[in-house]
Write a protein that holds these residues in place. Structure first.
Motif, mmCIF file in Angstrom:
data_model
loop_
_atom_site.group_PDB
_atom_site.id
_atom_site.type_symbol
_atom_site.label_atom_id
_atom_site.label_comp_id
_atom_site.label_asym_id
_atom_site.label_seq_id
_atom_site.Cartn_x
_atom_site.Cartn_y
_atom_site.Cartn_z
ATOM 1 N N ARG A 131 63.348 5.867 53.127
ATOM 2 C CA ARG A 131 61.832 6.236 52.658
ATOM 3 C C ARG A 131 61.042 4.882 53.011
ATOM 4 O O ARG A 131 61.597 3.755 53.100
ATOM 5 C CB ARG A 131 62.123 6.434 51.173
ATOM 6 N N GLU A 141 56.920 8.691 52.952
ATOM 7 C CA GLU A 141 57.464 9.458 53.615
ATOM 8 C C GLU A 141 59.010 9.353 53.151
ATOM 9 O O GLU A 141 59.670 8.215 53.236
ATOM 10 C CB GLU A 141 57.362 9.425 55.098
ATOM 11 N N ARG A 143 62.984 10.603 54.533
ATOM 12 C CA ARG A 143 63.788 11.427 55.303
ATOM 13 C C ARG A 143 65.123 11.282 55.146
ATOM 14 O O ARG A 143 65.662 10.231 54.696
ATOM 15 C CB ARG A 143 63.483 11.028 56.759
ATOM 16 N N ARG A 148 62.296 16.232 55.420
ATOM 17 C CA ARG A 148 61.045 15.472 55.729
ATOM 18 C C ARG A 148 60.077 15.676 54.836
ATOM 19 O O ARG A 148 59.737 16.744 54.557
ATOM 20 C CB ARG A 148 60.649 15.413 57.161
ATOM 21 N N ARG A 149 59.703 14.615 53.913
ATOM 22 C CA ARG A 149 58.649 14.833 53.023
ATOM 23 C C ARG A 149 57.746 13.646 53.024
ATOM 24 O O ARG A 149 57.790 12.563 53.254
ATOM 25 C CB ARG A 149 59.436 14.528 51.526
ATOM 26 N N ARG A 150 56.478 14.177 53.134
ATOM 27 C CA ARG A 150 55.177 13.214 53.366
ATOM 28 C C ARG A 150 54.293 13.390 52.189
ATOM 29 O O ARG A 150 53.910 14.468 51.802
ATOM 30 C CB ARG A 150 54.620 13.596 54.713
#
Length: 741
Positions: A131, A141, A143, A148-150
């Motif tokens: 992160r 972000e 991962r 994948r998180r933004r």
């Protein structure tokens, strides 16, 4: 570089990164739109997004000013000037207090969290976890595996938005906020409520997905989703707005633009703001390849990391951009708080903390990020006029140690720390500093009534000490220290003419005269100030060789106190300097050594102040030592400063200290590398602003400036001290002058 980057990604100029999720709030990563805050934890199966909004406060306007103070003021002053300190303090304990109970009172209120959004989702593969927080793009972000998180907080749209992709196709969403009325529908989650009769709030979380949304009582289930976008906004009724209408309008506008457009817009916003002033220090690739928490741990073990110092400088600017572009200035925690009752109410402490938040705003060119402070000061001046009249019978305005969004300007509930009455005058130096950096006469004209009213209060309030003939404040205190009453040996806080008061008032009167001259002002006030300045007590050295903290040479109750108020004239003021007042500068050094030998500097903000003190004493080695002490002892894993607990002023104060080591302009001479740390033999500082309307860029090698350029917006003379040589230049407006080295 670290595996937070994949092939084809653009290299970020500055990032925090970690190889594991946050285990607590102090490890989560902050995003801010100036008025909204989000803390991202980066958990695997249960992501948490903690939300904030700058005006989400409890409390409400009330009448705090105590009219009994005015009745008893002559007696309090008589006792003080007769040196009967204990009797004077007893009266102050009864009458020099607000009518409520200060920051513990429900009327006063507290800054509050907007709540927590939880996103539960099963995880199949947690491999390759990373992160990061990209400071130049304003994106957090996470991962791992195929996930994948933004997340970002948008300055333009005043929403936060999160895009979750990969991994599981099932999500469960829930929101928690104590006291809120929750409703769920297929479009999202709504929370609404009131913190007090004066303020209502509204939070909306809207869901976009290619899956199916199912309402489950107080939660939402999302099935068969390949991607999930969450838009959030919180607004309050502060200032008379309708929070639901504000939220829905902002969300509609942001959603029309779409996630990618909002993300890229924020990236441009942050890159522009962060790029206004840049610092490059020697980087060790081996250290840069380590997670941020590991680098911090190595510093705690005694290591040095110039690259981490550079990252800390970038982080301080990032936090200000994220918390100071709204209606209210950055509070004790910026805009980020996990609590309904934030420590110290998350308020505006005006005996250093709010001021420290803004020490560097002009130097790095973040002009508009100081606007909320200036507007707030004008707001306080209106309420402070009633306090001045009701409690002291004076014209003008005054504010004491504490302030909140409701106009609290009275003393706090305990005069030992709450009666500091030069708080507003200290804030006024920010008005003058902004004028010095920009030459903006329209700005000065707008805020002249604030400055004039502040000076008017002290013209009325000062009284003569019959023993010395000096004009002094009475009653007051020296934040937040006490002394031993010479007559009784007892701990005493209430005093008259403490050194910080007199340093600030001397500065205020001088600044008011200069600003009045710049604006062509005339009048009784400006005519009176020169004579009053001559009657103020000077800075004095005690029998022990330190700067006296009080008018008399008395013994401190706490020699290692976190406040070092008697050195205001060294920093942020200009009344002590090694060149112009060498004896006072040496006494200031002895003052610091005494404080430190008794355990001083034990809070983050206090340590940050010490960095600036040593920079002003031209001691780069000591300044560097205390910067590393702050990183080692007062910095949380996510690089938040800790008092403890978290308090953001240390971040901002140390950012100012890093600049102060590299360039100074407060004495009229521009000094390059005045206090260069030994471990920074080479580097570059680009586009820093200096007083007089100049912008400066330069590089150095082996501790010496090798090249540079100076640009003037206003034109005029400038005196430069570079590599031990002084030169005076007369630069035309808009001209860029290459430095001769």
């Amino acid at each position: 570089m670290a595996f937070c980057f994949t092939v084809g990604e653009e290299r970020s100029p500055a990032q925090l990164w970690y190889d594991r999720p946050a285990s607590c709030w102090e490890e989560a990563l902050p995003l801010g739109s100036g008025s909204l805050g989000m803390m991202v934890f980066g958990a695997l199966e249960r992501e948490t997004l903690q939300l904030n909004e700058e005006t989400l406060w409890s409390g409400y306007p009330a009448q705090w000013d105590n009219p009994e103070c005015l009745t008893h003021l002559p007696e309090i002053r008589r006792l003080l000037l007769q040196r009967r300190y204990q009797e004077a303090q007893a009266l102050c304990d009864r009458y020099l207090v607000c009518q409520g109970r200060g920051s513990d009172d429900p009327y006063y209120g507290s800054y509050q969290t907007a709540g927590e959004l939880t996103i539960a989702s099963p995880v199949q593969d947690a491999g390759g976890y990373c992160r990061r927080l990209d400071l130049y793009r304003g994106v957090a972000e996470t991962r791992f595996g195929s996930v994948r998180r933004r997340h970002t907080a948008s300055h333009r749209y005043q929403v936060t938005v999160s895009l979750l992709e990969g991994g599981s196709s099932h999500y469960t969403l829930s929101f928690a906020r104590e006291g809120a009325e929750m409703t769920c529908d297929r479009g999202g989650i709504t929370a609404r409520g009131q913190t007090s009769p004066a303020l209502s709030y509204f939070t909306r979380i809207e869901v976009e997905t290619d899956g199916v949304v199912i309402v489950q009582d107080a939660a939402l289930a999302v099935e068969r989703a390949s991607r999930l976008t969450l838009w959030t906004c919180t607004a309050t009724s502060y200032g008379g707005q309708e929070p639901e209408a504000v939220c829905r309008a902002r969300l509609d506008k942001a959603r029309q633009a779409g996630f990618s457009a909002v993300l890229e817009d924020e990236a441009r916003w942050m890159a522009e703001a962060m790029g206004r002033c840049t610092l490059t220090l020697p980087a060790d690739p081996a250290l840069e390849a380590l997670p941020t928490a590991r680098r911090l741990a190595l510093v705690r073990d005694g290591g040095q990391d110039a690259g981490l110092c550079q990252l800390y400088f970038d982080y301080g600017r990032y936090l200000l951009i994220g918390s100071a572009w709204g209606r209210l200035p950055a509070n004790l925690q910026g805009v980020w708080s996990k609590d309904l009752f934030t420590p110290w109410a998350g308020d505006y402490h005006l005996n250093i903390n709010l001021q420290m938040n803004y020490w560097f705003v002009d130097a790095v060119g973040l002009d508009e990020y100081g606007d909320a402070l200036y507007r707030y000061l004008a707001f306080l001046s209106k309420h402070g006029a009633n306090t001045a009249r009701t409690m002291y019978g004076c014209r003008g305005w005054v504010v004491h140690t504490l302030a909140n969004p409701w106009g609290f300007t009275a003393p706090g509930q305990d005069p030992a720390w709450g009666s500091f009455l030069c708080a507003g005058a200290w804030c006024c130096r920010h008005l003058y500093e902004h004028y010095l950096y920009t030459g903006d006469l329209d700005f000065l004209r707008t805020y002249w009534p604030v400055l004039e009213g502040c000076a008017q209060f002290y013209v009325d309030f000062l009284i003569e000490d019959p023993e010395t003939g000096y004009l002094v404040t009475a009653p007051s205190n020296s934040p937040e220290n006490s002394y031993l009453d010479p007559a009784t040996g007892k701990k005493t806080a209430i005093a008259f003419g403490p050194t910080m008061d007199m340093s600030i008032i001397r500065e205020l009167f001088t600044v008011t005269l200069r600003c009045g001259e710049a604006l062509g002002k005339r009048g009784e006030l400006l005519s009176a100030l020169p004579g009053l300045l001559e009657r103020l007590p000077p800075l004095r050295v005690s029998r022990d060789g330190i700067i006296q903290e009080w008018l008399e040479d008395v013994e401190e109750w706490e020699p290692g106190h976190r406040h070092i108020s008697q050195l205001y004239g060294l920093y942020p003021g200009w009344q002590i300097s090694p060149e112009e007042t060498p004896e006072l500068a040496e006494a200031a050094r002895q003052t610091l050594q005494r404080r430190l030998s008794h355990g001083g500097g034990h809070t983050g903000w206090s340590r940050a102040w010490i960095i600036n003190f040593y920079a002003r004493l031209l001691d780069g080695g000591a300044a560097e030592e205390h910067l590393y002490a702050l990183l080692a002892n007062s910095t949380l894993p996510n690089l938040f400063d800790t008092h403890p607990p978290f308090q953001i002023d240390g971040n901002f104060g140390a950012t100012a200290g890093i600049l102060e080591m590299l360039v100074q302009s407060h004495t009229g001479t521009v000094r390059l590398l005045p206090a260069l740390p030994p471990s920074w033999p080479s580097g570059a500082l680009e586009n820093v602003r200096i007083r007089g309307g100049f912008r400066l860029s330069f590089r150095w090698e082996a501790g010496l400036v090798t090249e540079g350029r100076l640009t003037s917006a206003l034109g005029g003379p400038v005196r430069l001290l570079t590599n031990g040589k002084t030169q005076t230049l007369d630069i035309q407006p808009g001209e860029t002058y290459p430095l001769t080295v």
